[in-house]
Design a protein around this motif. Sequence first.
Motif, short mmCIF file in Angstrom:
data_model
loop_
_atom_site.label_atom_id
_atom_site.label_comp_id
_atom_site.label_asym_id
_atom_site.label_seq_id
_atom_site.Cartn_x
_atom_site.Cartn_y
_atom_site.Cartn_z
N ARG A 72 162.94 42.07 49.94
CA ARG A 72 162.94 41.78 48.06
C ARG A 72 162.56 40.69 47.92
O ARG A 72 163.08 39.41 47.89
CB ARG A 72 164.88 43.00 47.34
N LEU B 172 169.55 38.16 47.91
CA LEU B 172 168.63 37.12 48.45
C LEU B 172 167.32 37.36 49.19
O LEU B 172 167.39 38.94 48.68
CB LEU B 172 169.62 37.15 50.05
N GLU C 100 178.67 45.01 42.67
CA GLU C 100 177.76 46.28 43.14
C GLU C 100 177.37 45.85 44.58
O GLU C 100 176.64 45.09 45.14
CB GLU C 100 177.01 46.35 42.58
N LEU C 101 178.38 46.55 45.85
CA LEU C 101 178.37 46.81 46.66
C LEU C 101 177.24 47.69 47.78
O LEU C 101 176.56 47.72 48.44
CB LEU C 101 180.19 46.70 47.53
N GLU D 264 161.12 51.24 46.48
CA GLU D 264 161.89 50.95 45.97
C GLU D 264 161.80 51.03 44.56
O GLU D 264 161.93 51.68 43.58
CB GLU D 264 163.51 49.91 46.00
N ARG E 79 169.32 62.90 46.92
CA ARG E 79 167.68 62.44 47.22
C ARG E 79 167.03 64.90 46.37
O ARG E 79 168.35 65.13 47.07
CB ARG E 79 167.37 62.73 48.09
N LYS F 217 164.77 57.36 56.92
CA LYS F 217 165.90 57.79 57.00
C LYS F 217 165.58 58.93 56.54
O LYS F 217 166.39 59.42 57.53
CB LYS F 217 167.43 56.54 56.35
N TYR G 109 167.66 40.56 53.26
CA TYR G 109 169.35 40.90 53.83
C TYR G 109 169.36 41.87 54.71
O TYR G 109 168.53 42.57 55.33
CB TYR G 109 170.02 41.34 52.29
N THR H 33 174.88 51.29 46.93
CA THR H 33 173.60 52.01 45.87
C THR H 33 173.69 53.64 46.62
O THR H 33 173.43 52.97 48.08
CB THR H 33 172.75 51.96 45.67
N GLN I 37 164.45 53.55 53.61
CA GLN I 37 164.38 54.75 52.96
C GLN I 37 163.55 55.61 52.99
O GLN I 37 164.05 57.00 53.64
CB GLN I 37 164.33 54.30 51.54
P1 AMO Z 1 170.18 49.25 46.61
O1 AMO Z 1 168.23 48.65 46.16
O2 AMO Z 1 170.84 48.86 45.31
O3 AMO Z 1 169.64 50.37 46.59
O4 AMO Z 1 170.49 48.53 47.94
C1 AMO Z 1 171.35 48.33 48.18
C2 AMO Z 1 172.77 47.25 48.34
O5 AMO Z 1 172.22 46.39 48.83
C3 AMO Z 1 172.17 45.28 48.29
N1 AMO Z 1 170.94 44.79 47.60
C4 AMO Z 1 171.43 42.66 47.85
N2 AMO Z 1 172.00 41.85 48.91
C5 AMO Z 1 172.19 40.93 48.48
N3 AMO Z 1 170.80 40.43 47.67
C6 AMO Z 1 169.25 41.30 47.51
N4 AMO Z 1 168.13 41.48 46.83
C7 AMO Z 1 169.55 42.62 47.25
N5 AMO Z 1 169.76 44.02 46.64
C8 AMO Z 1 170.32 45.04 46.96
C9 AMO Z 1 173.84 45.49 47.14
C10 AMO Z 1 173.37 47.15 46.74
O6 AMO Z 1 174.13 47.31 45.75
N6 AMO Z 1 167.69 52.91 49.24
C11 AMO Z 1 168.63 52.69 48.61
C12 AMO Z 1 170.05 52.60 48.94
C13 AMO Z 1 170.21 54.24 48.62
O7 AMO Z 1 170.47 55.08 48.36
O8 AMO Z 1 170.45 54.88 50.28
C14 AMO Z 1 168.85 51.11 47.93
O9 AMO Z 1 167.72 50.59 48.22
O10 AMO Z 1 174.99 45.25 48.59
#
Ligand code: AMO
Length: 425
Positions: free
Chosen positions: A207, A217, A348-349, A164, A355, A189, A220, A351, A186
């Motif tokens: 993360r 977090l 934001e739920l 990411e 691609r 899949k 997650y 993303t 990513q």
């Molecule tokens: P992204 O990094 O936006 O996208 O993450 C997707 C969703 O994961 C949740 N999220 C989190 N929840 C808790 N703690 C965190 N630190 C955290 N970071 C992200 C959010 C977010 O919307 N590979 C892309 C997805 C894709 O394009 O398929 C990705 O990981 O709900």
Amino acid sequence: MIRPATRVLAAELAAHAGESVEVCGWLHRRRALKSVTFLILRDRSGLAQVVLPAGGEDLPEETVLRVRGTVVPDSAAPGGAEVARAEVEVLSSRAAPPPFDLYRPAVPASLPTVLDHAPVALRHPLLRAPYEIGAASVAGFRAALDGLGFTEIHTPKVVSSATESGANVFALDWFGRRAYLAQSPQFFKQAMVGVFERVYETGPVFRAEPHDTARHLAQYTSLDAELGFVRDHRDVMAVLRTAVAGMTAAVAERAQRAVQALGAVLPEVPEEIPSLHFAEAMELLGADEPDLSPEHERRLSRWALEEHGSEFLYVTGYPMAKRPFYTHPEPGRPACSNSFDLLFRGLELVTGGQRLHRIEDYEAALAARGEPREPYAGYLQSFAHGMPPHGGFALGLERWTARLTGADNIRRTTLFPRDLHRLTP
Ligand code: AMO
């Protein structure tokens, strides 16, 4: 010979009126009255009342018991029946008191106390309820995607390159080589689109988040999907809508008790979720920034509710500069992307997006970002061997359950949160 099961669950007691039964569980509460003593037993299905003579069984709460007795209808007992003429056997006694009274209807403890004592604290019916909702949600996610011809996959969580962004990744030593905890599935899949066309995965992602916020977090649960032969990101958004509707329906069906206990209000998932281009969103907000702030997300959610009566809103067309290198640009508008976020109740739920799928586009994208090709050699195999236009999304499970239950912090919907400060319990 295997002994036949004789245990009856608390929730089933009333159906066994007049029968001799066995109930097992934790002593939730002992109430000694002048003429009788009540033991309230807690099992996975709920609470059962056991009635004993006055002064009976002076045991502390959380003692693990097996009780044999006769079921007697009693409208004042939980579930409308109680166990009378009871014999009580201690299966396990407790060595320490719980950090707070688990039998009180409301939780008399702060979030840090709950998290520090999670193995015991989560026994409180209100504290376990979000996980019943989470379990139902994942079941609904699976059922919805199974119904659309997806295959479930399980991919490695230790990887050799960031997926990411290079920054928030945990490095570790893998037999003397540098490895990382996967930030997302990513790359895998996408590769599996080349095998199955449609795949999903539910699993942990990592993360190295330096932020100490109520929505981040360090580990997650990501609900990921990826599908091939899409026209563009809008086909992905339609699949996501079906998945979210399936999750909501499964919560209503399988986690009724938890929904009621928490007073959670389930959303209506519109047939077509309203959608706003990033440029329009900025105009609406009177802002000019490359990304949405949390405050922007809240304002846009309010707008969607007022204008469209929807608790969900798609924001599409995010600036390419803010999206990962695998993102497909918007045709005719190369500074924007064929990607989206799904906002739900101000947060934001999800993303997702379309691609890149041609090998030459990947090579150009990596070069443009000054990234070497070598760490991505495994990933690039798929594209060198022919990949259809494809896209996918990832939904954060803890954020979903937090929004459903009205939790002010996703640590309230995370069993054992891992963050800047927490590595135990
Ligand atoms: P992204 O990094 O936006 O996208 O993450 C997707 C969703 O994961 C949740 N999220 C989190 N929840 C808790 N703690 C965190 N630190 C955290 N970071 C992200 C959010 C977010 O919307 N590979 C892309 C997805 C894709 O394009 O398929 C990705 O990981 O709900």
